[in-house]
Enzyme design. Structure first.
Site, PDB file in Angstrom:
ATOM      1  N   LYS A  13      20.308 -14.570 -28.411  1.00  0.00           N
ATOM      2  CA  LYS A  13      21.065 -15.502 -29.268  1.00  0.00           C
ATOM      3  C   LYS A  13      20.214 -16.736 -29.578  1.00  0.00           C
ATOM      4  O   LYS A  13      20.062 -17.122 -30.732  1.00  0.00           O
ATOM      5  CB  LYS A  13      22.364 -15.949 -28.569  1.00  0.00           C
ATOM      6  N   ARG A  88      32.990 -18.303 -26.160  1.00  0.00           N
ATOM      7  CA  ARG A  88      32.773 -17.294 -25.122  1.00  0.00           C
ATOM      8  C   ARG A  88      34.088 -16.829 -24.511  1.00  0.00           C
ATOM      9  O   ARG A  88      34.079 -15.970 -23.623  1.00  0.00           O
ATOM     10  CB  ARG A  88      31.881 -17.859 -24.015  1.00  0.00           C
ATOM     11  N   ARG A 127      12.010 -13.961 -18.331  1.00  0.00           N
ATOM     12  CA  ARG A 127      12.226 -15.352 -18.757  1.00  0.00           C
ATOM     13  C   ARG A 127      12.166 -16.335 -17.580  1.00  0.00           C
ATOM     14  O   ARG A 127      11.626 -17.426 -17.725  1.00  0.00           O
ATOM     15  CB  ARG A 127      13.590 -15.460 -19.454  1.00  0.00           C
ATOM     16  N   ARG A 129      14.536 -18.337 -15.979  1.00  0.00           N
ATOM     17  CA  ARG A 129      15.249 -19.614 -16.037  1.00  0.00           C
ATOM     18  C   ARG A 129      16.001 -19.769 -14.708  1.00  0.00           C
ATOM     19  O   ARG A 129      16.199 -18.767 -14.015  1.00  0.00           O
ATOM     20  CB  ARG A 129      16.229 -19.570 -17.220  1.00  0.00           C
ATOM     21  N   ARG A 140      26.943 -12.868 -14.656  1.00  0.00           N
ATOM     22  CA  ARG A 140      27.072 -13.254 -16.075  1.00  0.00           C
ATOM     23  C   ARG A 140      27.388 -12.047 -16.953  1.00  0.00           C
ATOM     24  O   ARG A 140      28.129 -12.150 -17.937  1.00  0.00           O
ATOM     25  CB  ARG A 140      25.802 -13.960 -16.549  1.00  0.00           C
TER      26      ARG A 140
HETATM   27  P1  B4P Z   1      17.528 -15.778 -25.333  1.00  0.00           P
HETATM   28  O1  B4P Z   1      17.445 -15.864 -26.792  1.00  0.00           O
HETATM   29  O2  B4P Z   1      17.121 -16.995 -24.539  1.00  0.00           O
HETATM   30  O3  B4P Z   1      18.969 -15.314 -24.775  1.00  0.00           O
HETATM   31  P2  B4P Z   1      20.430 -15.893 -24.949  1.00  0.00           P
HETATM   32  O4  B4P Z   1      21.210 -14.736 -25.473  1.00  0.00           O
HETATM   33  O5  B4P Z   1      20.435 -17.148 -25.743  1.00  0.00           O
HETATM   34  O6  B4P Z   1      20.779 -16.266 -23.415  1.00  0.00           O
HETATM   35  P3  B4P Z   1      22.005 -16.789 -22.557  1.00  0.00           P
HETATM   36  O7  B4P Z   1      23.319 -16.167 -22.987  1.00  0.00           O
HETATM   37  O8  B4P Z   1      21.549 -16.504 -21.156  1.00  0.00           O
HETATM   38  O9  B4P Z   1      22.062 -18.345 -22.641  1.00  0.00           O
HETATM   39  P4  B4P Z   1      23.057 -19.519 -22.939  1.00  0.00           P
HETATM   40  O10 B4P Z   1      22.151 -20.667 -22.983  1.00  0.00           O
HETATM   41  O11 B4P Z   1      23.901 -19.253 -24.144  1.00  0.00           O
HETATM   42  O12 B4P Z   1      16.620 -14.546 -24.895  1.00  0.00           O
HETATM   43  C1  B4P Z   1      16.441 -14.143 -23.551  1.00  0.00           C
HETATM   44  C2  B4P Z   1      14.990 -13.711 -23.304  1.00  0.00           C
HETATM   45  O13 B4P Z   1      14.673 -12.555 -24.088  1.00  0.00           O
HETATM   46  C3  B4P Z   1      13.953 -14.758 -23.712  1.00  0.00           C
HETATM   47  O14 B4P Z   1      12.925 -14.773 -22.750  1.00  0.00           O
HETATM   48  C4  B4P Z   1      13.414 -14.284 -25.044  1.00  0.00           C
HETATM   49  O15 B4P Z   1      12.087 -14.670 -25.280  1.00  0.00           O
HETATM   50  C5  B4P Z   1      13.518 -12.768 -24.901  1.00  0.00           C
HETATM   51  N1  B4P Z   1      13.771 -12.100 -26.176  1.00  0.00           N
HETATM   52  C6  B4P Z   1      14.664 -12.491 -27.130  1.00  0.00           C
HETATM   53  N2  B4P Z   1      14.650 -11.620 -28.173  1.00  0.00           N
HETATM   54  C7  B4P Z   1      13.714 -10.641 -27.845  1.00  0.00           C
HETATM   55  C8  B4P Z   1      13.247  -9.452 -28.517  1.00  0.00           C
HETATM   56  N3  B4P Z   1      13.709  -9.065 -29.721  1.00  0.00           N
HETATM   57  N4  B4P Z   1      12.320  -8.697 -27.872  1.00  0.00           N
HETATM   58  C9  B4P Z   1      11.857  -9.066 -26.644  1.00  0.00           C
HETATM   59  N5  B4P Z   1      12.243 -10.180 -25.965  1.00  0.00           N
HETATM   60  C10 B4P Z   1      13.164 -10.953 -26.572  1.00  0.00           C
HETATM   61  O16 B4P Z   1      24.093 -19.636 -21.682  1.00  0.00           O
HETATM   62  C11 B4P Z   1      23.707 -20.065 -20.381  1.00  0.00           C
HETATM   63  C12 B4P Z   1      24.952 -20.405 -19.511  1.00  0.00           C
HETATM   64  O17 B4P Z   1      25.632 -21.586 -20.039  1.00  0.00           O
HETATM   65  C13 B4P Z   1      26.071 -19.358 -19.428  1.00  0.00           C
HETATM   66  O18 B4P Z   1      25.826 -18.369 -18.426  1.00  0.00           O
HETATM   67  C14 B4P Z   1      27.321 -20.249 -19.076  1.00  0.00           C
HETATM   68  O19 B4P Z   1      27.371 -20.551 -17.695  1.00  0.00           O
HETATM   69  C15 B4P Z   1      27.050 -21.531 -19.834  1.00  0.00           C
HETATM   70  N6  B4P Z   1      27.711 -21.554 -21.161  1.00  0.00           N
HETATM   71  C16 B4P Z   1      27.074 -21.542 -22.380  1.00  0.00           C
HETATM   72  N7  B4P Z   1      27.960 -21.563 -23.391  1.00  0.00           N
HETATM   73  C17 B4P Z   1      29.202 -21.575 -22.818  1.00  0.00           C
HETATM   74  C18 B4P Z   1      30.538 -21.561 -23.352  1.00  0.00           C
HETATM   75  N8  B4P Z   1      30.760 -21.510 -24.667  1.00  0.00           N
HETATM   76  N9  B4P Z   1      31.577 -21.570 -22.489  1.00  0.00           N
HETATM   77  C19 B4P Z   1      31.360 -21.617 -21.152  1.00  0.00           C
HETATM   78  N10 B4P Z   1      30.124 -21.622 -20.587  1.00  0.00           N
HETATM   79  C20 B4P Z   1      29.056 -21.588 -21.400  1.00  0.00           C
END
Ligand code: B4P
Length: 186
Positions: A13, A88, A127, A129, A140
């Site tokens: 995302k 979410r 990643r 993190r 998660r």
């Molecule tokens: P990202 O792009 O970082 O993944 P994400 O889906 O954004 O991650 P996430 O859901 O964990 O994070 P968020 O901050 O929203 O990609 C992951 C990895 O894959 C990276 O290393 C990237 O380089 C790699 N990658 C991406 N695309 C690729 C491809 N095509 N090929 C190869 N590699 C690839 O949430 C974090 C936390 O915040 C949640 O767990 C929750 O606790 C809280 N939170 C956030 N929003 C919330 C909400 N609305 N309500 C309640 N809690 C919330």
């Protein structure tokens, strides 16, 4: 144009959101980023969010709705934005609809990034993190299935859901997103 990005942790995302906001020239609101920033700043929201982030659980709706509402009020969001990782829960989705409705706006599209568990785990393990430990990732993924997936039916009913295959290179996935947002031929 108001767009939401939905997908399990590691679906890409954040990665795709950066490209899409540059392409559409709209602001990017990532609730994950906002919460991590609040933690870094030791703000009240940050202090409240820490145990949820560390435990791989969702931060309560009231806290998240507060930080999103504040950002949506910024004038840059007047003509739209990309909400990355929000909503979410069904409660957040309904709250967002209500917020937009009051302002005479509505969501343009809900983009679901769909991807298999093996590829997700591979991405999250590379990643490293703080909340990407094996135990937290498992939590998660369960939370996503139980609390976030029901939103897909909610947007399907509104006929704004677009499901994107998120496997493949970043360029390939972005091309699918771009195509999914093109207006359907008459
Ligand atoms: P990202 O792009 O970082 O993944 P994400 O889906 O954004 O991650 P996430 O859901 O964990 O994070 P968020 O901050 O929203 O990609 C992951 C990895 O894959 C990276 O290393 C990237 O380089 C790699 N990658 C991406 N695309 C690729 C491809 N095509 N090929 C190869 N590699 C690839 O949430 C974090 C936390 O915040 C949640 O767990 C929750 O606790 C809280 N939170 C956030 N929003 C919330 C909400 N609305 N309500 C309640 N809690 C919330």
């Amino acid at each position: 144009m108001f767009i939401v990005f939905i997908g399990p942790p590691g679906a890409g995302k954040g990665t795709q959101a950066q490209r899409l906001v540059a392409h559409l020239d709209i602001p990017h609101l990532s609730t994950g980023e906002m919460l991590r920033q609040a933690v870094l700043e030791n703000s009240q929201v940050g202090l409240l969010a820490v145990p949820y982030l560390d435990g791989g659980r969702l931060v309560p709706d009231a806290i998240v709705a507060g930080i999103v509402g504040e950002r949506l009020e910024h004038s840059q969001c007047a003509r739209g934005c990309l909400l990355d990782g929000f909503p979410r829960t069904l409660g957040q989705a309904a709250g967002l609809d209500e917020y937009l409705k009051k302002r005479g706006r509505k969501l343009t599209a809900a983009l679901e990034l769909r991807i298999g568990r093996i590829e997700l785990l591979r991405r999250l393990q590379t990643r490293s993190r703080a909340d990407d430990t094996a135990q937290t990732i498992a939590r998660r993924l369960d939370v996503y299935r139980l609390e976030t997936e029901p939103i897909l039916a909610y947007y399907e009913e509104q006929r704004i859901l677009r499901t994107i295959d998120a496997a493949g290179s970043v360029d390939e996935v972005f091309e699918r997103i771009r195509t999914a947002l093109e207006p359907a031929p008459e």
